[in-house]
Design a protein around this motif. Structure first.
Motif, mmCIF file in Angstrom:
data_model
loop_
_atom_site.group_PDB
_atom_site.id
_atom_site.type_symbol
_atom_site.label_atom_id
_atom_site.label_comp_id
_atom_site.label_asym_id
_atom_site.label_seq_id
_atom_site.Cartn_x
_atom_site.Cartn_y
_atom_site.Cartn_z
ATOM 1 N N LEU A 44 0.855 -1.183 0.000
ATOM 2 C CA LEU A 44 0.000 0.000 0.000
ATOM 3 C C LEU A 44 0.890 1.231 0.000
ATOM 4 N N GLU A 45 0.563 2.185 -0.867
ATOM 5 C CA GLU A 45 1.261 3.475 -0.882
ATOM 6 C C GLU A 45 0.268 4.557 -0.497
ATOM 7 N N HIS A 46 0.728 5.502 0.341
ATOM 8 C CA HIS A 46 -0.127 6.644 0.687
ATOM 9 C C HIS A 46 0.683 7.924 0.582
ATOM 10 N N ARG A 47 0.034 8.944 0.006
ATOM 11 C CA ARG A 47 0.657 10.246 -0.231
ATOM 12 C C ARG A 47 -0.222 11.327 0.386
ATOM 13 N N VAL A 59 -5.238 12.988 0.856
ATOM 14 C CA VAL A 59 -4.457 11.764 0.904
ATOM 15 C C VAL A 59 -4.898 10.878 -0.251
ATOM 16 N N THR A 60 -3.928 10.273 -0.918
ATOM 17 C CA THR A 60 -4.193 9.285 -1.955
ATOM 18 C C THR A 60 -3.631 7.959 -1.469
ATOM 19 N N VAL A 61 -4.451 6.925 -1.533
ATOM 20 C CA VAL A 61 -4.071 5.598 -1.070
ATOM 21 C C VAL A 61 -4.205 4.646 -2.251
ATOM 22 N N GLU A 62 -3.140 3.887 -2.530
ATOM 23 C CA GLU A 62 -3.168 2.907 -3.607
ATOM 24 C C GLU A 62 -2.731 1.570 -3.018
ATOM 25 N N CYS A 63 -3.507 0.516 -3.299
ATOM 26 C CA CYS A 63 -3.250 -0.779 -2.686
ATOM 27 C C CYS A 63 -3.207 -1.878 -3.742
ATOM 28 N N TRP A 64 -2.201 -2.758 -3.604
ATOM 29 C CA TRP A 64 -2.051 -3.934 -4.455
ATOM 30 C C TRP A 64 -2.120 -5.159 -3.562
ATOM 31 N N SER A 65 -2.950 -6.117 -3.940
ATOM 32 C CA SER A 65 -2.990 -7.406 -3.254
ATOM 33 C C SER A 65 -3.008 -8.498 -4.308
ATOM 34 N N ALA A 66 -3.003 -9.737 -3.880
ATOM 35 C CA ALA A 66 -3.035 -10.852 -4.839
ATOM 36 C C ALA A 66 -4.325 -10.838 -5.653
ATOM 37 N N GLN A 67 -5.393 -10.328 -5.069
ATOM 38 C CA GLN A 67 -6.694 -10.335 -5.731
ATOM 39 C C GLN A 67 -7.045 -9.038 -6.452
ATOM 40 N N ASP A 68 -6.419 -7.933 -6.070
ATOM 41 C CA ASP A 68 -6.963 -6.655 -6.522
ATOM 42 C C ASP A 68 -5.898 -5.559 -6.539
ATOM 43 N N GLU A 92 -19.151 14.974 6.808
ATOM 44 C CA GLU A 92 -19.227 16.394 7.159
ATOM 45 C C GLU A 92 -18.828 16.576 8.623
ATOM 46 N N GLY A 93 -17.875 17.462 8.872
ATOM 47 C CA GLY A 93 -17.414 17.749 10.226
ATOM 48 C C GLY A 93 -16.318 16.829 10.732
ATOM 49 N N ALA A 94 -15.995 15.772 10.008
ATOM 50 C CA ALA A 94 -14.880 14.909 10.417
ATOM 51 C C ALA A 94 -13.606 15.749 10.340
ATOM 52 N N GLU A 95 -12.837 15.760 11.404
ATOM 53 C CA GLU A 95 -11.709 16.683 11.494
ATOM 54 C C GLU A 95 -10.481 16.248 10.725
ATOM 55 N N GLU A 96 -10.166 14.951 10.751
ATOM 56 C CA GLU A 96 -8.948 14.460 10.092
ATOM 57 C C GLU A 96 -9.188 13.060 9.538
ATOM 58 N N PRO A 97 -8.395 12.651 8.546
ATOM 59 C CA PRO A 97 -8.414 11.256 8.112
ATOM 60 C C PRO A 97 -7.607 10.395 9.076
ATOM 61 N N ASP A 98 -7.925 9.120 9.096
ATOM 62 C CA ASP A 98 -7.163 8.144 9.865
ATOM 63 C C ASP A 98 -7.031 6.901 9.000
ATOM 64 N N LEU A 99 -5.821 6.599 8.564
ATOM 65 C CA LEU A 99 -5.562 5.441 7.712
ATOM 66 C C LEU A 99 -5.148 4.264 8.587
ATOM 67 N N SER A 100 -5.830 3.143 8.419
ATOM 68 C CA SER A 100 -5.689 1.992 9.314
ATOM 69 C C SER A 100 -4.291 1.417 9.408
ATOM 70 N N VAL A 101 -3.479 1.504 8.389
ATOM 71 C CA VAL A 101 -2.222 0.755 8.324
ATOM 72 C C VAL A 101 -0.986 1.544 8.748
ATOM 73 N N PHE A 128 -12.246 7.589 8.586
ATOM 74 C CA PHE A 128 -11.418 6.400 8.761
ATOM 75 C C PHE A 128 -11.302 5.638 7.450
ATOM 76 N N ILE A 129 -10.061 5.446 6.999
ATOM 77 C CA ILE A 129 -9.785 4.715 5.758
ATOM 78 C C ILE A 129 -9.276 3.328 6.112
ATOM 79 N N ASP A 130 -10.025 2.303 5.709
ATOM 80 C CA ASP A 130 -9.539 0.927 5.820
ATOM 81 C C ASP A 130 -8.617 0.727 4.636
ATOM 82 N N GLY A 131 -7.314 0.659 4.901
ATOM 83 C CA GLY A 131 -6.320 0.606 3.836
ATOM 84 C C GLY A 131 -6.498 -0.526 2.852
ATOM 85 N N PRO A 132 -6.484 -1.784 3.302
ATOM 86 C CA PRO A 132 -6.604 -2.885 2.352
ATOM 87 C C PRO A 132 -7.935 -2.897 1.590
ATOM 88 N N ALA A 133 -9.022 -2.471 2.233
ATOM 89 C CA ALA A 133 -10.341 -2.489 1.588
ATOM 90 C C ALA A 133 -10.607 -1.231 0.758
#
Length: 187
Positions: A44-47, A59-68, A92-101, A128-133
């Motif tokens: 997973l790459e995040h910028r 934030v941009t999140v890019e994920c590679w797995s065996a399936q996807d 709306e009103g969420a203050e910050e992102p939170d990336l799981s990984v 909240f960003i679930d990284g793998p999903a």
């Protein structure tokens, strides 16, 4: 401009992160690669682009797995957020992102508390960003200051009941995240 390279190791399973952090007068950027065995294994790459107060702008999140392979882009839109260019009313009103990984996101609320010396607790809603999903959902969390470099993280949302002690450096970057991450130095 100052640039730092940080490494975190997962302590609950096999995983490693390398994050390059650049701090300039008008912008903070971070680029990271995570390799992990969680969820069948992924890369997973995040910028990130942050303002000078370390508040996430995108934030941009890019994920590679065996399936996807997939990508997600989250960007601030006024007091809310757009996901892949589309407004999300539920964020709306969420203050910050939170990336799981990564423990990098914990820095945003911790730095806010460090700038306000008297503040001993901070509750906030996150995107909240679930990284793998590659999904985004609203969640709530709280940080309690336990000392100059120690904080208690309490999940009040999607992982209700999860708590962890965090030790941070003088910039508010996580050195140890109980149960999940520890910073390591390259040889």
């Amino acid at each position: 401009m100052s640039t730092s390279i940080l490494f975190w190791r997962r302590t609950d399973l096999e995983g490693l992160e390398r994050l390059e952090l650049s701090v300039e007068a008008d912008v903070v950027t971070a680029t990271s690669t995570v390799i992990c065995l969680e969820s069948g294994g992924f890369r997973l790459e995040h910028r990130w682009r942050l303002d000078p107060r370390w508040s996430a702008q995108s934030v941009t999140v890019e994920c590679w797995s065996a399936q996807d392979h997939g990508m997600l882009h989250l960007e601030r839109a006024g007091t809310g957020w757009r996901v892949d260019g589309l407004p999300r009313a539920d964020l709306e009103g969420a203050e910050e992102p939170d990336l799981s990984v990564t423990p990098f996101c914990n820095t945003f609320p911790i730095r806010k508390m460090l700038m306000e010396d008297a503040r001993t607790s901070l509750a906030l809603d996150t995107a909240f960003i679930d990284g793998p999903a590659l999904t985004v959902a609203r969640s709530r969390q709280r940080y309690d200051r336990q000392g100059p470099d120690r904080f208690r993280y309490v999940d009040l949302g999607l992982s209700l009941g999860f708590e962890a002690d965090l030790v941070v450096d003088d910039r508010g970057l996580v050195q140890h995240y109980e149960h999940l991450f520890e910073r390591i130095m390259p040889p």
